[in-house]
Design a protein around this motif. Structure first.
Motif, PDB file in Angstrom:
ATOM      1  N   GLY A 101       3.968 -52.947  -3.080  1.00  0.00           N
ATOM      2  CA  GLY A 101       4.842 -53.394  -2.000  1.00  0.00           C
ATOM      3  C   GLY A 101       6.231 -53.749  -2.481  1.00  0.00           C
ATOM      4  O   GLY A 101       7.231 -53.442  -1.818  1.00  0.00           O
ATOM      5  N   MET A 102       6.318 -54.369  -3.665  1.00  0.00           N
ATOM      6  CA  MET A 102       7.625 -54.747  -4.215  1.00  0.00           C
ATOM      7  C   MET A 102       8.455 -53.506  -4.526  1.00  0.00           C
ATOM      8  O   MET A 102       9.664 -53.464  -4.268  1.00  0.00           O
ATOM      9  CB  MET A 102       7.415 -55.576  -5.483  1.00  0.00           C
ATOM     10  N   GLY A 103       7.806 -52.495  -5.092  1.00  0.00           N
ATOM     11  CA  GLY A 103       8.530 -51.259  -5.404  1.00  0.00           C
ATOM     12  C   GLY A 103       9.100 -50.619  -4.158  1.00  0.00           C
ATOM     13  O   GLY A 103      10.274 -50.209  -4.132  1.00  0.00           O
ATOM     14  N   LEU A 108      12.158 -48.008  -4.224  1.00  0.00           N
ATOM     15  CA  LEU A 108      11.653 -47.125  -5.271  1.00  0.00           C
ATOM     16  C   LEU A 108      10.683 -46.106  -4.673  1.00  0.00           C
ATOM     17  O   LEU A 108      10.142 -46.325  -3.588  1.00  0.00           O
ATOM     18  CB  LEU A 108      10.969 -47.944  -6.362  1.00  0.00           C
ATOM     19  N   SER A 109      10.440 -45.040  -5.378  1.00  0.00           N
ATOM     20  CA  SER A 109       9.563 -43.992  -4.856  1.00  0.00           C
ATOM     21  C   SER A 109       8.121 -44.491  -4.748  1.00  0.00           C
ATOM     22  O   SER A 109       7.733 -45.460  -5.409  1.00  0.00           O
ATOM     23  CB  SER A 109       9.602 -42.765  -5.773  1.00  0.00           C
ATOM     24  N   VAL A 167      -3.345 -37.511 -10.933  1.00  0.00           N
ATOM     25  CA  VAL A 167      -2.886 -37.153  -9.583  1.00  0.00           C
ATOM     26  C   VAL A 167      -1.375 -36.943  -9.513  1.00  0.00           C
ATOM     27  O   VAL A 167      -0.898 -35.966  -8.939  1.00  0.00           O
ATOM     28  CB  VAL A 167      -3.324 -38.230  -8.567  1.00  0.00           C
ATOM     29  N   ILE A 168      -0.610 -37.875 -10.099  1.00  0.00           N
ATOM     30  CA  ILE A 168       0.856 -37.794  -9.931  1.00  0.00           C
ATOM     31  C   ILE A 168       1.613 -37.770 -11.249  1.00  0.00           C
ATOM     32  O   ILE A 168       2.838 -37.853 -11.268  1.00  0.00           O
ATOM     33  CB  ILE A 168       1.387 -38.968  -9.081  1.00  0.00           C
ATOM     34  N   GLY A 346       6.002 -39.631 -17.436  1.00  0.00           N
ATOM     35  CA  GLY A 346       6.928 -39.421 -16.326  1.00  0.00           C
ATOM     36  C   GLY A 346       6.624 -40.255 -15.104  1.00  0.00           C
ATOM     37  O   GLY A 346       7.141 -39.991 -14.011  1.00  0.00           O
ATOM     38  N   LEU A 347       5.794 -41.304 -15.260  1.00  0.00           N
ATOM     39  CA  LEU A 347       5.470 -42.171 -14.129  1.00  0.00           C
ATOM     40  C   LEU A 347       6.483 -43.301 -13.962  1.00  0.00           C
ATOM     41  O   LEU A 347       6.547 -43.939 -12.915  1.00  0.00           O
ATOM     42  CB  LEU A 347       4.069 -42.781 -14.317  1.00  0.00           C
ATOM     43  N   VAL A 348       7.257 -43.571 -15.025  1.00  0.00           N
ATOM     44  CA  VAL A 348       8.267 -44.637 -14.995  1.00  0.00           C
ATOM     45  C   VAL A 348       9.649 -44.021 -15.119  1.00  0.00           C
ATOM     46  O   VAL A 348       9.891 -43.210 -16.022  1.00  0.00           O
ATOM     47  CB  VAL A 348       8.058 -45.639 -16.159  1.00  0.00           C
ATOM     48  N   LEU A 349      10.545 -44.411 -14.227  1.00  0.00           N
ATOM     49  CA  LEU A 349      11.937 -43.980 -14.356  1.00  0.00           C
ATOM     50  C   LEU A 349      12.541 -44.685 -15.559  1.00  0.00           C
ATOM     51  O   LEU A 349      12.459 -45.918 -15.663  1.00  0.00           O
ATOM     52  CB  LEU A 349      12.715 -44.349 -13.087  1.00  0.00           C
TER      53      LEU A 349
END
Length: 382
Positions: A101-103, A108-109, A167-168, A346-349
């Motif tokens: 929720g914060m993201g 954020l994506s 998954v992502i 690649g899950l974290v910018l």
């Protein structure tokens, strides 16, 4: 010879600051964590993170959790397993929802927000273990519940991370069934080896005509369990903790405990505490301070509340439940490893990685004083 200078600075300042914080009514470990921030790149820049610090600190945290296992009352741990499960679930669900929720709230994506939820669901009790030991509460109902919940938490969070990466993440297929199978294999193997093999190894090595054969045997078991845990994609600290429990069931428990603590606390554990603070750097923060403050507050409150609900619903009073929740707040090295894994996948910018690290460190700094405050008036329950 740079590493010699690092050791001089770490050993001297951790003892001085540890004593100072005890005089101020705070846990000694808080002073040691702050030493890492002061001596590291965030402030003075006298010590830099590197392979030497990383490797010595890894030994430090393994020894710390091995000692925790040695001092754990297995019967007390069994009696509190229901509470440990409830605390672990509460300490994952609320932080995961809060992080997600914060993201989204900060624009954020969705993928990054989901990963944020996973990072903030992690728990590392290595810092809490030190506070519990200092207060002679490691073997209390509260202490064993915190330890049990942290082990369960780690297993669930690693599975969540694998699902996300499948998954992502990078697109590589991850077999969730295989992953869960590895966790099951770990616990089965640890039980069998701990019950049947460890006592035989200790008895075989004890009579060897060399110095400190019993301690060497204990260290071999500790590091073997930790290596096995890492090989099966578990945290090494869980393996070390399990090794401590296994050795504690042998006749050599007290001699190992008596001699392993000087080895750990004179050198390796101080380096571990300082290494946590060395991760703090304010470079590249830009205008992300609002996000950092909001995430830190949310991260602390959701773990505290999740742990409180889990403990309260399984028979603990309100004060003890708050202490258990506080003991689960620290994300420590476990969350740092997950964050680094997410960055590589690649899950974290990259521009948000520093902010996540600072949030993790802040939760670790908050844990010792909160845990001490809530545990102070809790009556012993063994």
């Amino acid at each position: 010879m740079e590493f010699i200078l690092y050791l001089i600075l770490i050993l001297f300042f951790t003892k001085v600051f540890g004593d100072l914080f005890v005089r101020l009514g705070q846990p000694a470990v808080l002073g040691k964590l702050i030493v890492g921030i002061l001596l590291g790149p965030a402030v003075l820049g006298w010590i830099e993170q590197g392979s030497f610090i990383d490797e010595v600190s890894e030994i430090g945290v393994l020894l710390l959790m091995f000692i925790a296992g040695l001092e754990t009352d297995l019967e007390q741990l069994r009696r509190n397993i229901k509470s440990a499960f409830a605390v672990a679930i509460g300490g994952i669900v609320l932080p995961f929802i809060g992080g997600y929720g914060m993201g989204l709230a900060f624009g954020l994506s969705q993928n990054f927000s989901l990963f944020l939820g996973v990072v903030l669901s992690a728990t590392s009790v290595s810092i809490s273990v030190q506070v519990l030991k200092d207060m002679d509460k490691l073997n209390s109902r509260e202490g064993t519940t915190i330890l049990g919940a942290a082990v369960i938490d780690d297993v669930i969070v690693v599975i969540l991370l694998a699902i996300m990466m499948s998954v992502i993440g990078t697109g590589e297929e991850v077999s969730i069934g295989l992953l869960i199978g590895k966790k099951a294999l770990f616990f089965i193997a640890v039980f069998v080896v701990g019950w049947f093999v460890v006592p035989k190894v200790m008895k075989w090595m004890a009579p060897l005509r060399v110095s400190e054969a019993v301690i060497s045997a204990a260290l071999v078991i500790c590091f073997s369990f930790a290596y096995f845990a890492e090989w099966l994609q578990m945290a090494g600290i869980i393996g070390a903790f399990a090794a401590g429990i296994a050795v504690a069931q042998t006749e050599f428990k007290h001699s190992v405990e008596e001699k392993i603590e000087p080895i750990a606390y004179s050198l390796f554990v101080p380096v571990f505490f300082v290494s946590i603070g060395l991760n703090v750097s304010f470079a590249g923060m830009g205008n992300q301070w609002g996000l950092v403050i909001a995430m830190t507050v949310m991260a602390c409150l959701t773990k505290l509340l999740g742990g409180w609900i889990g403990a309260r619903t399984t028979g603990f009073n309100s004060r003890s439940s708050l202490a258990i929740g506080a003991g689960m707040i620290s994300r420590g090295e476990v969350a740092l490893i997950i964050a680094s894994t997410g960055l590589q996948a690649g899950l974290v910018l990259p521009e948000y990685f520093t902010s996540i690290v600072i949030v993790v460190i802040l939760t670790t700094l908050v844990t010792p004083p909160l845990l001490k405050m809530f545990l102070k008036d809790v009556k012993p329950s063994y």
